[in-house]
Design a protein around this motif. Sequence first.
Motif, mmCIF file in Angstrom:
data_model
loop_
_atom_site.group_PDB
_atom_site.id
_atom_site.type_symbol
_atom_site.label_atom_id
_atom_site.label_comp_id
_atom_site.label_asym_id
_atom_site.label_seq_id
_atom_site.Cartn_x
_atom_site.Cartn_y
_atom_site.Cartn_z
ATOM 1 N N ALA A 144 1.097 -0.928 -0.122
ATOM 2 C CA ALA A 144 0.400 -0.030 -0.200
ATOM 3 C C ALA A 144 0.691 1.196 -0.063
ATOM 4 C CB ALA A 144 -1.334 0.389 0.901
ATOM 5 N N THR A 145 0.808 2.360 -0.766
ATOM 6 C CA THR A 145 1.324 3.750 -0.628
ATOM 7 C C THR A 145 0.696 4.559 0.088
ATOM 8 O OG1 THR A 145 2.279 3.071 -2.737
ATOM 9 C CG2 THR A 145 2.225 5.258 -2.065
ATOM 10 N N VAL A 146 0.539 5.363 1.151
ATOM 11 C CA VAL A 146 -0.283 6.556 1.146
ATOM 12 C C VAL A 146 1.242 7.784 0.848
ATOM 13 C CG1 VAL A 146 -1.381 4.530 2.519
ATOM 14 C CG2 VAL A 146 1.464 5.753 3.781
ATOM 15 N N THR A 147 0.068 8.598 1.430
ATOM 16 C CA THR A 147 0.695 10.165 1.698
ATOM 17 C C THR A 147 0.993 10.321 3.115
ATOM 18 O OG1 THR A 147 -0.779 11.113 -0.048
ATOM 19 C CG2 THR A 147 0.682 12.437 1.059
ATOM 20 N N GLY A 148 2.891 10.712 3.568
ATOM 21 C CA GLY A 148 3.355 10.548 4.556
ATOM 22 C C GLY A 148 4.702 11.475 4.215
#
Length: 470
Positions: A144-148
Amino acid sequence: MMDKLEKVLMPMAEAIGRNKYLIAIRDGFLVSTPLLIVGSIFLLLANFPIQAWADFIANVQIGSSNLASLLSKQSDATFTIMAIFATMGIGYSFAKQLKTSGIFGAAVSLMAWFILMPYSITGSISAMFDANGAAMEVVEGAKATVTGVDLGWLGAKGIFMGIICALVSVHVYAWVEKKGWVIKMPAGVPPTVVQSFAALIPAGIVMTLFFVINTIFVACGTDAFTFIFTFLQTPLLGLGDTLGAMVIAYIFLHLFWFFGVNGGSVVGAVFNPILQTLALENLNLYREVGVQGYTVANGAHIISQQFQDLFATWGGCGSTLSLLIAMLLFCKSKRITELGKLALIPGFFGINEPIVFGLPIVLNPSIIIPFVLVPTINIVVSYAAMAVGLFPPCNGINIPWTMPIFFSGLLATNWVGAVFQVVMLIVGVFIYMPFIKSMDKQYLADEAAAAQAEEEEDDINLDDLSFDDL
């Protein structure tokens, strides 16, 4: 031979000592030093190697957290974001070197650094969740890729990128400012407002430049941080994390001191960023795996800032605490014994200028061999002892270099490392002994000759007296 060494080393020391880039890097890291030392105290409290204490702080509940997690938060606010302090400090220092605003130098350095930083994190997930946070299904091996922001870039992984951003951004900022491309305000405007508007165009050009750089990296399917870490920082750390690199660096360091140049400043300007990064990686590993899992086999670095400060020398350059003890045990001349008494207490805290310049060690060929040999033996034997598992590598906790021997080894490794320090200190005493006894013999002869000359001057010969001149 000394003349040849001087011709080679003195120009090198002068070139490094006047290099604005190296000075900025050296001084910039000092910004974080007091914060890291205080953070280390809390980290020691959170990870003190006594099981009863560990159980106590884990069981003391304060609100929704326990005391152990609250003590660890101080290290998160210092070690975990060390790259921010380094980038800011180097930008400030370099701006001062270039005769421009230090505060705006620090600001544009951080700005450039964050422009290039990736704002996405990709990692494995073990379950999918619904809107209420309840697990819906288990997903093995999914990504999974998340913004941060990856906290790794704020610590050890981002230090070299911070160095580059600080030097480039401040250099561009100062160049634009010196070109006169600034907004000038009329007389009577408050100085802070004048400085803010004067920084507008230089900061805008720096921002545009780093926007272009970031766009190029994104177009190539990567980011600047990953590129620098892969192709610059990792190889440099691999090179610095070797026994050969440490030995060579310390030989040069002591040769510089022999000629009266502060070898720590000259060599440290180049080598210390690598050592500090290795130390920070050690600390992250130590916090992750704990005391029991912290081993060389699990990835702990033997070479680090703490290894240099706590196991290469004791009492300052040349490991002169051994020399001081040899002076007091085996010497009889007043010059050496009185100097030894005066320098002993500072020597326990790593301050040895009285010995370096008072014995002297500077430009004294009779003492150069043990002055270089003892630290070299300390490094080699200490490295071997850690490599075979006699005691663990230094844990990365920032212990001041002024911490006395035994206590520093106890805090950085364990009781075996502390005892090992004492043993190597004694070995150094016997290496120094024949050399300092030779000097003592010469000083005794000089003192005897001086006493004889004074006695002869005080003698009065009555045959030379005459009353004819009265």
